[in-house]
Design a protein around this motif. Structure first.
Motif, short mmCIF file in Angstrom:
data_model
loop_
_atom_site.label_atom_id
_atom_site.label_comp_id
_atom_site.label_asym_id
_atom_site.label_seq_id
_atom_site.Cartn_x
_atom_site.Cartn_y
_atom_site.Cartn_z
N SER A 66 15.32 6.53 -0.61
CA SER A 66 15.23 7.98 -0.38
C SER A 66 15.76 8.72 -1.60
O SER A 66 16.64 8.25 -2.31
CB SER A 66 15.99 8.38 0.88
OG SER A 66 17.06 7.51 1.10
N TYR A 67 15.17 9.89 -1.81
CA TYR A 67 15.57 10.73 -2.94
C TYR A 67 16.24 11.97 -2.39
O TYR A 67 15.82 12.52 -1.38
CB TYR A 67 14.36 11.15 -3.77
CG TYR A 67 13.68 9.99 -4.46
CD1 TYR A 67 14.23 9.45 -5.62
CD2 TYR A 67 12.49 9.47 -3.98
CE1 TYR A 67 13.60 8.41 -6.27
CE2 TYR A 67 11.86 8.42 -4.63
CZ TYR A 67 12.42 7.90 -5.78
OH TYR A 67 11.81 6.87 -6.42
N GLY A 68 17.25 12.42 -3.07
CA GLY A 68 17.90 13.68 -2.70
C GLY A 68 18.82 13.51 -1.50
O GLY A 68 18.99 12.43 -0.96
N ALA A 86 -2.31 6.62 0.41
CA ALA A 86 -2.50 8.00 -0.01
C ALA A 86 -1.46 8.34 -1.07
O ALA A 86 -0.45 7.67 -1.20
CB ALA A 86 -2.36 8.94 1.18
N SER A 87 -1.74 9.38 -1.79
CA SER A 87 -0.79 9.85 -2.78
C SER A 87 0.51 10.25 -2.09
O SER A 87 0.49 10.92 -1.07
CB SER A 87 -1.40 11.04 -3.52
OG SER A 87 -0.46 11.64 -4.32
N GLY A 88 1.61 9.79 -2.61
CA GLY A 88 2.90 10.11 -2.01
C GLY A 88 3.33 9.12 -0.95
O GLY A 88 4.38 9.28 -0.34
N SER A 89 2.54 8.06 -0.72
CA SER A 89 2.89 7.12 0.33
C SER A 89 3.96 6.13 -0.12
O SER A 89 4.44 5.33 0.67
CB SER A 89 1.63 6.37 0.80
OG SER A 89 1.02 5.74 -0.30
N GLY A 90 4.33 6.14 -1.39
CA GLY A 90 5.44 5.29 -1.83
C GLY A 90 5.02 4.10 -2.67
O GLY A 90 5.84 3.23 -2.95
N LYS A 91 3.77 4.06 -3.10
CA LYS A 91 3.27 2.91 -3.85
C LYS A 91 4.04 2.71 -5.15
O LYS A 91 4.53 1.61 -5.42
CB LYS A 91 1.77 3.09 -4.17
CG LYS A 91 0.89 3.38 -2.96
CD LYS A 91 -0.57 3.54 -3.35
CE LYS A 91 -0.86 4.72 -4.26
NZ LYS A 91 -0.78 6.04 -3.60
N SER A 92 4.14 3.78 -5.92
CA SER A 92 4.84 3.65 -7.21
C SER A 92 6.30 3.29 -7.00
O SER A 92 6.86 2.48 -7.75
CB SER A 92 4.76 4.96 -8.00
OG SER A 92 3.42 5.26 -8.31
N THR A 93 6.88 3.87 -5.98
CA THR A 93 8.29 3.59 -5.71
C THR A 93 8.49 2.10 -5.43
O THR A 93 9.40 1.46 -5.99
CB THR A 93 8.76 4.41 -4.50
OG1 THR A 93 8.48 5.79 -4.75
CG2 THR A 93 10.23 4.25 -4.26
N LEU A 94 7.63 1.54 -4.60
CA LEU A 94 7.73 0.12 -4.28
C LEU A 94 7.53 -0.73 -5.53
O LEU A 94 8.27 -1.68 -5.79
CB LEU A 94 6.69 -0.24 -3.21
CG LEU A 94 6.68 -1.69 -2.74
CD1 LEU A 94 8.05 -2.12 -2.23
CD2 LEU A 94 5.62 -1.90 -1.65
N1 ADP Z 1 12.63 10.78 -8.64
C1 ADP Z 1 12.18 11.31 -7.50
N2 ADP Z 1 12.85 12.35 -6.96
C2 ADP Z 1 12.43 12.89 -5.80
N3 ADP Z 1 11.38 12.47 -5.12
C3 ADP Z 1 10.65 11.46 -5.60
C4 ADP Z 1 11.02 10.82 -6.82
N4 ADP Z 1 10.13 9.83 -7.07
C5 ADP Z 1 9.24 9.85 -6.02
N5 ADP Z 1 9.57 10.82 -5.16
C6 ADP Z 1 8.90 11.11 -3.90
O1 ADP Z 1 8.75 9.92 -3.16
C7 ADP Z 1 7.50 9.88 -2.55
C8 ADP Z 1 6.74 8.65 -2.97
O2 ADP Z 1 6.40 8.76 -4.32
P1 ADP Z 1 5.50 7.70 -5.08
O3 ADP Z 1 6.06 6.36 -4.82
O4 ADP Z 1 5.43 8.13 -6.52
O5 ADP Z 1 4.11 7.87 -4.39
P2 ADP Z 1 2.70 7.30 -4.80
O6 ADP Z 1 2.88 6.50 -6.02
O7 ADP Z 1 2.30 6.48 -3.63
O8 ADP Z 1 1.84 8.45 -5.01
C9 ADP Z 1 6.77 11.15 -2.92
O9 ADP Z 1 6.93 12.07 -1.88
C10 ADP Z 1 7.51 11.65 -4.15
O10 ADP Z 1 7.50 13.05 -4.20
#
Ligand code: ADP
Ligand code: MG
Lengths: 243, 788
Positions: free
Chosen positions: A22-24, A51-59
């Motif tokens: 989680s962020y923030g 979908a965009s924002g589903s957390g792919k990049s984060t994972l």
């Molecule tokens: N550094 C960050 N600070 C705050 N929110 C973030 C940060 N990185 C990602 N998010 C939020 O986490 C969620 C997942 O992001 P992300 O993994 O980039 O999605 P995806 O790659 O699937 O489009 C999004 O809602 C994004 O706004």
């Protein structure tokens, strides 16, 4: 890394359990990942859809050792990633991982060849930089700077850079996102080839569902959780992927 | 093979080349100043040492009234004395036809044997006086040059009351007379004081010294105690009217040289470090900006598995190259500039030779200061970057969050057009970024205004000295103290408007272990011409008892009002007095001590004596007055205010004070470098935004306005801050420039600040134009595609 070994009997590259991120804080907290349990076998091409924002990049970032989860565990082979220090993560990336990003992220002040050498320089068992560029079909643009290359060419340099170290895992975040269909297909072919020839596990994030055809395994992320995991019985060669 | 990382570094360096060059120049000028100044100090010190050694300058000088030559044996027997010789020294007046004032001089005897073993003169032309030619003499080169005398010329000299005509057979320099100043004159002037050398026998007959001498010169054995020899010599010479032996460092000439070198040394320690500090600060700002702009690349390198250390080393190398290049160039320039200054200093110090020897420590200091500041800058910035996880550093440049900035709604907001809002918002969004640049420019402003204030302070010092403190037209000195009626005689000379007698007594002032060989000035009650003033420029009423010390003297002795000084008088009955300090006066020239004349004479047990008088004269009749004075046998010398002023000006412009011009130039170069860098940084950081604006359809001038408007505001903020800092800095610089010879008063000088502000605005305008050219040529596609 020695202290972070765990015993196991499977042939899995990555195993995650209860992964959250989680962020923030407070009311504005964003839960990017909400408990991800995932097994990724060695040597597969795994496509992550969502979908965009589903957390792919984060994972992807967490598995690649670029970031740490808020809670949960992640394991690479016999290494407990949560136990690694920053230096440990750096070493992990240096030894095992290659990255390809959507926006290429090449060093603007280095030529194509030099961008690849940047990685072969510090890798343990790299292939010659020339050969990596040969694999992506760029032997004729070795001395060009990124600003002199097209988007597809830049992405292929980025792939060459990622595979040159002969990584165990290749992470690709939207590798074709900025490319047209012909160049996109060429890039996918390179990835397929790397998987077959180097036996590297390829983890690819995309939101283009049809790319899933070339994967061994397709994982769907929905709102920071694993939605569905499919195993393809037959894989499509990249050339036949509809764009 | 050069590693790709190194190649990246070299290309990065090339990319920021103009900026790098500007920083290199800024560092180089700072280091240059340091190397040049400390090199000059080292060279002068070394040259003086060598000159004294080669020409065997006596280490102890013992004056007396008349000592039979037979006493020499007893002097030689004093433990610690390696060599002793007796000579005749007498005061003289030289009549220079073109000059209305008689010129004070000293006649010095040369050994009859022709073999000089102490205080050896250095012949610049001609030969030594020959035996049996009693009228032959050497003349001090500086004096000869000032008046155009050549070998073969004849001059009229009054010695011991009798006029004689002598013939110049040689011109000479001497380590004993590097600087010459007439009695009572604060400032040396080669034109106002002459030295002639004649054979011992010639002078002995003139001064009634046949078979005797009136000055003994001593060279000591290695490790001997100077004080012990002085004490012993005083004991031996007491019956012969010894007036107190003294060491080499109390030689008038050596004191001036020491003051000058000391002044240069203080300055080289106080001022160049300030310059280097500003340069270092600039380097730090630029460095932090460069590293910040590389945020993404740093993240990327870390993603590949480069360690923090490797990344850190990479950026530190880049900075070190700049820092080392600056330091190396500075060292080179410093040596060149030092070499270029040699002829000036050789002439000024009357050294027959001067070798520029750079001070190795200054290289090290200069190099170290720039290298340390560069690495400190990078460490400071990199630490923040390292704290980021690679994924954070890699996130595509986040769209700037403008939501929290100034509200531009309402009446004021409506008046602002879009580009103005962009300027204000971007400043408000990252105030620290803007403040960093502002601080850099403020540093430049501080240096520039601080230095120009010093220019003004020199003029102010001159004006205060000659219009507030000393308002006389001329000062007359008698050979020996006379009765008060001598003043009336002066007053009777037609054209003399006012006469103000004074008593001047040579004395050593002591407080605790500190002492100063100088004099006490006895002044009439409420004098009108020469006055002691307080820091409000109001005249000080001298007390019936006690001394008023000048600030300079109070500093030397560490004295404050209430302290009891020991005054060891060096003339007359040589009493030792205990006198309280009652007040400290602000003084600008020399280190005087003031006392009421009555009180001083009472303490000396010599009532109603005067040493001379200050005069105010009718300018139209000045020539005639000086002619009359020239003919008065009691008059040892006349010092004309105008001449004194000119020689002080010369001293300040050619001596240690001349460094202010170089420092001023350096200050302005550094300032320009700072402003130019600020403009470049602003441009680099805004390139993407500017390109986006152009893509969105803003015109070139509108786009430029965004950049230059920001730069303008940053500069405007910097000016008052820098002005304030410059005000503070001017005090530190003034202290560096002050010595016992003269003291520089710092104060707020509106002109200096206005001038410096104007300079910075011009520098900003020029930098703006240079940057504008690049912005206009900007290739939009490439700017948007790549990071820079
Ligand atoms: N550094 C960050 N600070 C705050 N929110 C973030 C940060 N990185 C990602 N998010 C939020 O986490 C969620 C997942 O992001 P992300 O993994 O980039 O999605 P995806 O790659 O699937 O489009 C999004 O809602 C994004 O706004
Ligand atoms: Mg993403």
């Amino acid at each position: 890394m020695g202290g972070c070994r765990v015993k196991h009997k499977d042939r899995l590259a990555f195993v995650t359990r209860g992964l959250t991120k989680s962020y923030g804080e407070g009311r504005s907290t964003v839960h990017a990942l909400r408990g991800v349990d995932l097994d990724i076998p060695e040597g597969e091409i795994v496509v992550m859809l969502g979908a965009s924002g589903s957390g792919k990049s984060t994972l992807l970032n967490i598995l690649g050792g670029l970031d740490r989860p808020t809670s949960g565990t992640a394991r690479f082979r016999d290494i407990d990633m949560g136990c690694l220090s920053d230096e440990g993560l750096t070493k992990f990336r240096r030894m095992h991982v290659g990255f390809v990003f959507q926006f290429y992220n090449l060093m603007p002040s280095l030529t194509a060849l030099e961008n690849v050498e940047l990685v072969t320089e510090i890798a343990e068992n790299p292939m010659p930089a020339q050969r990596a560029l040969e694999l992506v079909g760029l032997t004729h643009r070795l001395d060009h700077f990124p600003s002199q290359l097209s988007g597809g060419e830049q992405q292929r340099v980025a792939i060459a850079r990622a595979i040159a170290k002969q990584p165990d895992v290749l992470f690709c975040d939207e590798p074709t996102g900025a490319l047209d269909s012909a160049t996109g297909r060429a890039v996918l072919e390179v990835l397929d080839q790397v998987n077959a020839e180097l036996n590297a596990t390829v983890l690819m994030v995309t939101h283009a569902a049809n790319i899933a055809g070339m994967a061994h395994r397709v994982i769907r992320l929905v709102d920071g959780q694993i939605g569905r995991v499919e195993v393809n019985k037959t894989r499509l060669p990249p050339a036949e992927i509809e764009w | 093979m050069v590693s790709p990382l190194d190649r990246k570094m070299l290309r990065d360096l090339w990319r920021i080349k103009t900026q790098a060059i500007a920083i290199i120049l800024v560092i180089a000028t700072g280091v240059m100043l340091q190397v040049m100044m400390s090199g000059l100090v080292a060279s002068l010190t070394e040259t003086r040492r060598t000159y004294y050694e080669r020409n065997a300058l006596a280490e102890v000088i013992a004056p007396a009234v008349r000592v039979p030559e037979t006493v020499l044996g007893r002097l030689a027997a004093i433990p610690g004395v390696a060599r002793v010789s007796g000579r005749v020294v007498g005061s003289a007046l030289i009549d220079v036809p073109s000059d209305p004032v008689p010129i004070q001089a000293q006649a010095v005897g040369l050994p009859e044997s022709g073999v000089q073993d102490q205080n050896i003169v250095f012949l610049t032309a001609g030969r030594l006086p020959a035996k049996n030619h009693r009228d032959e003499a050497l003349l001090l080169s500086g004096f000869a040059a000032a008046h155009g005398y050549k070998i073969g010329d004849r001059i009229d000299v009054v010695m011991n009351g009798a006029q004689r005509r002598i013939r110049i057979v040689g011109l000479a320099q001497s380590p004993e007379y590097l600087f010459v100043a007439a009695a009572g004159e604060m400032v040396p002037d080669p034109a106002r004081y002459g030295v002639i050398w004649m054979r011992h026998s010639s002078l002995a007959s003139v001064y009634d010294m046949t078979g005797a001498f009136n000055q003994a010169l001593f060279t000591l054995t290695h490790g001997a105690s100077e004080q012990a020899v002085i004490d012993a010599a005083d004991r031996v010479l007491k019956p012969w009217g010894g007036t107190g032996a003294y060491g080499r460092s109390d030689l008038v000439s050596d004191r001036f040289v020491s003051e000058e070198i000391g002044g240069l040394r203080t300055m080289s320690r106080a001022v160049p470090p300030l310059f280097i500090a500003v340069a270092a600060f600039l380097l730090y700002i630029v460095v932090s900006r460069i590293v910040q702009a590389e945020r993404e690349e740093i993240g990327l390198l870390k993603a590949f598995g480069y360690t923090n250390k490797e990344v850190g080393v990479h950026y530190t190398k880049l900075l070190l190259i700049i820092a080392v290049a600056g330091a190396a160039l500075g060292c080179l320039l410093g040596v060149l500039a030092g070499r270029a200054m040699i002829p000036i200093y050789t002439t000024f110090y009357n050294f027959p030779f001067l070798v520029f020897r750079p001070d190795p420590a200054s290289f090290a200091i200069g190099a170290l200061a720039s290298v340390v500041s560069a690495s400190a800058g990078s460490v400071f910035v990199l630490r923040r970057i390292f704290a980021l996880t690679p994924s954070e550093a890699m996130r595509p440049p986040a769209p700037a969050d403008y939501s929290k900035t100034v509200s531009l709604k309402g009446a004021v907001g409506r008046l602002l057009d879009q580009p103005t809002r962009i300027v204000l918002r971007s400043l408000a969004r990252s105030p620290w970024r803007a403040l960093g640049l502002s601080a850099g420019i403020a540093g430049g402003m501080a240096l520039a205004s601080g230095m120009t204030t010093i220019y003004g302070a020199f003029d102010r010092m001159m004006n205060l000295s000659f219009t507030v403190i000393d308002r006389s037209d001329a000062t007359v000195y008698f050979y020996s103290p006379l009765g008060e009626k001598a003043a009336y005689e002066l007053a009777r000379i037609p054209g003399v408007i006012a006469v103000e007698p004074f008593r001047e007594v040579a004395a050593t002032l002591k407080l605790g272990r500190k002492e100063h060989r100088g004099s006490v000035s006895g002044m009439i009650l409420d004098p009108q011409m020469v006055r002691a003033i307080d820091d409000q420029l109001a005249p000080i009423h001298l007390p019936d008892q006690g001394l008023v010390l000048s600030q300079a003297l109070a500093d030397i002795l560490g004295a404050a009002p209430g302290d009891m000084l020991t005054v060891d008088v060096r003339e007359g009955r040589q009493p030792v007095l205990e006198v309280p300090v009652t007040q400290v006066a602000s003084s600008l020239i020399g280190a005087p001590a003031y006392m009421q004349m009555q009180a001083l004479n009472r303490a000396m047990s010599e009532p109603n004596r005067i040493s001379g008088a200050h005069l105010r004269v009718d300018a139209a009749r000045a020539e005639a007055i000086y002619q009359r004075l020239k003919d008065m046998p009691t008059v040892a010398g006349v010092s004309v205010a105008e001449n004194a002023r000119a020689s002080l000006q010369k001293l300040m412009d050619q001596g240690a004070g001349s460094a202010r011009y170089i420092m001023g130039a350096v200050a302005f170069i550094i300032t320009f470098g700072v402003v130019y860098n600020a403009a470049r940084i602003a441009q680099n950081e805004r390139a993407r935004d500017l390109a986006t604006l152009r893509v969105m359809g803003f015109s070139k001038s509108e786009t430029l306005f965004v950049l230059l408007g920001e730069l303008g505001l940053i500069t405007l903020v910097a000016l008052p801050v820098g002005s304030l800092a410059g005000y503070g800095l001017s005090f530190a610089i003034a202290r560096g420039f002050s010595s016992e010879l003269y003291q520089i008063p710092a104060s707020f000088d509106p002109f200096s600040h206005g001038f410096s502000a104007a300079f910075i605005l011009c520098a900003a305008a020029i930098s703006g134009l240079l940057v504008a050219r690049d912005v206009n040529r900007m290739d939009l596609v490439s700017v948007l595609k790549s990071r820079d």
